[in-house]
Design a protein around this motif. Structure first.
Motif, PDB file in Angstrom:
ATOM      1  N   GLU A  71       0.804  -1.222   0.000  1.00  9.98           N
ATOM      2  CA  GLU A  71       0.000   0.000   0.000  1.00  9.98           C
ATOM      3  C   GLU A  71       0.836   1.272   0.000  1.00  9.98           C
ATOM      4  O   GLU A  71       0.436   2.292  -0.570  1.00  9.98           O
ATOM      5  CB  GLU A  71      -0.947   0.002   1.196  1.00  9.98           C
ATOM      6  CG  GLU A  71      -0.291  -0.077   2.567  1.00  9.98           C
ATOM      7  CD  GLU A  71      -0.080  -1.483   3.074  1.00  9.98           C
ATOM      8  OE1 GLU A  71      -0.105  -1.667   4.311  1.00  9.98           O
ATOM      9  OE2 GLU A  71       0.124  -2.403   2.256  1.00  9.98           O
ATOM     10  N   LEU A  74       1.657   2.873  -3.340  1.00 13.92           N
ATOM     11  CA  LEU A  74       0.439   3.411  -3.964  1.00 13.92           C
ATOM     12  C   LEU A  74       0.103   4.778  -3.379  1.00 13.92           C
ATOM     13  O   LEU A  74      -0.195   5.725  -4.111  1.00 13.92           O
ATOM     14  CB  LEU A  74      -0.722   2.433  -3.754  1.00 13.92           C
ATOM     15  CG  LEU A  74      -0.560   1.059  -4.408  1.00 13.92           C
ATOM     16  CD1 LEU A  74      -1.688   0.134  -3.956  1.00 13.92           C
ATOM     17  CD2 LEU A  74      -0.546   1.182  -5.926  1.00 13.92           C
ATOM     18  N   ALA A  97      -6.104   5.280  -4.539  1.00 14.48           N
ATOM     19  CA  ALA A  97      -5.636   4.500  -3.392  1.00 14.48           C
ATOM     20  C   ALA A  97      -6.121   5.077  -2.072  1.00 14.48           C
ATOM     21  O   ALA A  97      -5.946   4.440  -1.020  1.00 14.48           O
ATOM     22  CB  ALA A  97      -4.113   4.412  -3.398  1.00 14.48           C
ATOM     23  N   ALA A 280      -6.486  -1.292  -1.279  1.00 16.59           N
ATOM     24  CA  ALA A 280      -6.247  -0.929  -2.676  1.00 16.59           C
ATOM     25  C   ALA A 280      -5.208  -1.831  -3.319  1.00 16.59           C
ATOM     26  O   ALA A 280      -4.590  -1.455  -4.313  1.00 16.59           O
ATOM     27  CB  ALA A 280      -5.800   0.537  -2.768  1.00 16.59           C
TER      28      ALA A 280
END
Length: 429
Positions: A71, A74, A97, A280
Motif C-alpha cells: 500500500e 500506492l 488509493a 487498494a
C-alpha cells in the motif's frame, strides 16, 4: 512480456511465483524483493515508495508491466509516475488509493455509492471519540484513519482500551474512524478492476489475531484459506453488484478511476453483507492462498486490467483443490519483532508434495544464510483435495521449519474444516 513486481513481502513472492508460471511472461524482476524472491528472479535494491526510482528502474529494464504490491508505494504516487511515463501499471493512482489510505474517505465513497457498510463516525479528539463510542456501544471498534499495515484496529469490550487507542492515533497527528461492531464470519474478496470493468477472484478467509481462537492483538494476518465451501450461494455475484461495481463506478465519477485490485473485506452479518473495509491492493496472506489455486495465467489478467481491457477476459479457471496458507512470524510480533534469527528447514518443507514456502520478512546474512528481517517471516502453503488435507500439508511444512521464537497459529481453517461457520468481522483486512 517483461514484468517488474514492486514490494518485499509474501504477497509479492506469491505474485512472482504465479507470473513465472505464465507462458506469456518472458522475464520477471522484483524490487526490493526478499531472500526467497531473489532465489527465483533478479532483485533490485531500491526504495519501493520512491516514484522516480521505480520509474527509472522500469525504464531501464524495459518493463512491459509493473505490478505494485504494498500500500505504501500506492499512497506515495508510484503508479502515477509510471503512468505518466507511459508504462502500464497494475495498481491504483494516489487519488484512487485513498480508498485504503483513508478509511474516512472510503466511508464517503461507500455512502455516495449506497454500498452497505458499518455505521461510523470520524473523531479527531478524545471528546468526539468518547461520544462515538457511547453511541455505538460495546464491543468497541476503533480504526486508525490512515495506513496501518493491517494493525491499526482495536476491537475491545473495554471502553478505556478503545479510548487509549484513539488517543495514540491523535497523538501521532491522525484521526480515527469509530464503527458499530459487525457480527458474523468475515470474507475477503479480491476484485480486479480496469477503472470501469470488474472481475472477481475466489473468496478467502484470513485470520488477523496473533493467537489461536482469535485471541491477542491484530496482526497483518497469520494465515488464510480458499475456497470457502460454507459461503452462501451467489455471494460473489452479490458483492460485485452491491459493493465492487458501485464503488468502481463512483471512483470513476469522481475523476479517480481505480485500476488494480479492490480488496473487499466483508462481514456476513445477520442483516446481510457489510463492508468492513477496502484495501487498494492484494491482501496478505490471502494472496498466497488464492493465487495458489488460480490456473488462468496471471500476467495476462494484470495487463488487461492495466490497459482497460478486462471485458475481454473470459471466465477464470481454478484448481479444484483447497489452499491453506500458514504464517510463521518472528518472536515478539506484532509489537517489536525480533530480526536476524536463522531460518532452517526451508528445503525440507519445500520438498513436501503439495507444499510450497513463500518468503516475506527474510534476507541473507553475511554468510549467505536466510535470516528473519521482519515480523511475518514465511508463509507455508498446502494444497489438498479438501480443507482437511490442505491443512495437514501446510502444517506438515510448518513442522519442518525452525525459527527461534517463531510463532504460528495452529487453527487456520480448523473450525471451517469441522463445519463451523464462525468469527467476528470488525477487523482490519
Amino acid at each position: 512480456m517483461k514484468v517488474l513486481v514492486i514490494g518485499p513481502g509474501g504477497r509479492e513472492h506469491a505474485i512472482v511465483r504465479s507470473l513465472l508460471a505464465d507462458p506469456y511472461v518472458s522475464e520477471v524482476h522484483a524490487a526490493p524483493g526478499n531472500a526467497g524472491i531473489a532465489q527465483v528472479v533478479p532483485v533490485h535494491s531500491i526504495d519501493a515508495s520512491d516514484p522516480a526510482a521505480v520509474t527509472a528502474l522500469a525504464e531501464r529494464l524495459a518493463s512491459d508491466l509493473v505490478v505494485i504490491g504494498p500500500e505504501a508505494p500506492l499512497a506515495a504516487g508510484v503508479a502515477d509516475a509510471l503512468a505518466s511515463a507511459g508504462i502500464p501499471v497494475f495498481g491504483p493512482s494516489r487519488a484512487a488509493a485513498q480508498l485504503e489510505a483513508s478509511k474516512a474517505f472510503a466511508k464517503q465513497v461507500m455512502a455516495a455509492a449506497n454500498v452497505p457498510t458499518a455505521m461510523a463516525r470520524v473523531a479527531v479528539s478524545a471528546a468526539e471519540a468518547a461520544e462515538a463510542l457511547d453511541t455505538f456501544g460495546a464491543p468497541y471498534v476503533v480504526k486508525d484513519d490512515g495506513l496501518a499495515a493491517g494493525k491499526g484496529v482495536v476491537v475491545t469490550s473495554s471502553r478505556d482500551e478503545a479510548l487509549a487507542h484513539a488517543q495514540t492515533c491523535f497523538d501521532a497527528g491522525g484521526s480515527v474512524v469509530i464503527e458499530e461492531f459487525l457480527d458474523g464470519p468475515e470474507v475477503s474478496l479480491f476484485v480486479l478492476s480496469d477503472g470501469h470493468n470488474v472481475l472477481p477472484l475466489a473468496p478467502a478467509q484470513d485470520f488477523k489475531r496473533i493467537y489461536d481462537d482469535d485471541a491477542g492483538p491484530n496482526t497483518g494476518g497469520m494465515g488464510a484459506y480458499s475456497p470457502l465451501e460454507w459461503a452462501p450461494a451467489g455471494l460473489v455475484e452479490e458483492v460485485i453488484e452491491r459493493v465492487a461495481q458501485p464503488t468502481i463506478d463512483e471512483m470513476a465519477h469522481r475523476g479517480a478511476p481505480f485500476t488494480g485490485v479492490l480488496y473487499c473485506g466483508l462481514a456476513l452479518t445477520s442483516r446481510g453483507v457489510r463492508v468492513v473495509e477496502f484495501n487498494a491492493r492484494f491482501g496478505d496472506p490471502e494472496t498466497q492462498a488464492v493465487l495458489a489455486r488460480l490456473k488462468t495465467p496471471l500476467g495476462g489478467l494484470l495487463m488487461a486490467a492495466a490497459k482497460g481491457e478486462l471485458d475481454r477476459i473470459n471466465d477464470l479457471a481454478w484448481s479444484r483443490q483447497t489452499a491453506v496458507a500458514v504464517v510463521l512470524a518472528s518472536a515478539n510480533y506484532p509489537d517489536t519483532p525480533r530480526t536476524g534469527d536463522r531460518v532452517r528447514g526451508l528445503k525440507k518443507a519445500s520438498a513436501l508434495e503439495g507444499v510450497h514456502v513463500l518468503h516475506a520478512g527474510t534476507s541473507l546474512s553475511e554468510e549467505g544464510k536466510v535470516v528473519s528481517s521482519g515480523g511475518r517471516v514465511l508463509a507455508v502453503v498446502g494444497l489438498g483435495d479438501d480443507l482437511v488435507e490442505a491443512r495437514s500439508k501446510a502444517y506438515d511444512g510448518v513442522g519442518l521449519l525452525d525459527l527461534e521464537g517463531g510463532q504460528f497459529r495452529t487453527d487456520i481453517g480448523l473450525k471451517a474444516a469441522r463445519g463451523e461457520v464462525f468469527g467476528s468481522a470488525s477487523k482490519e483486512a
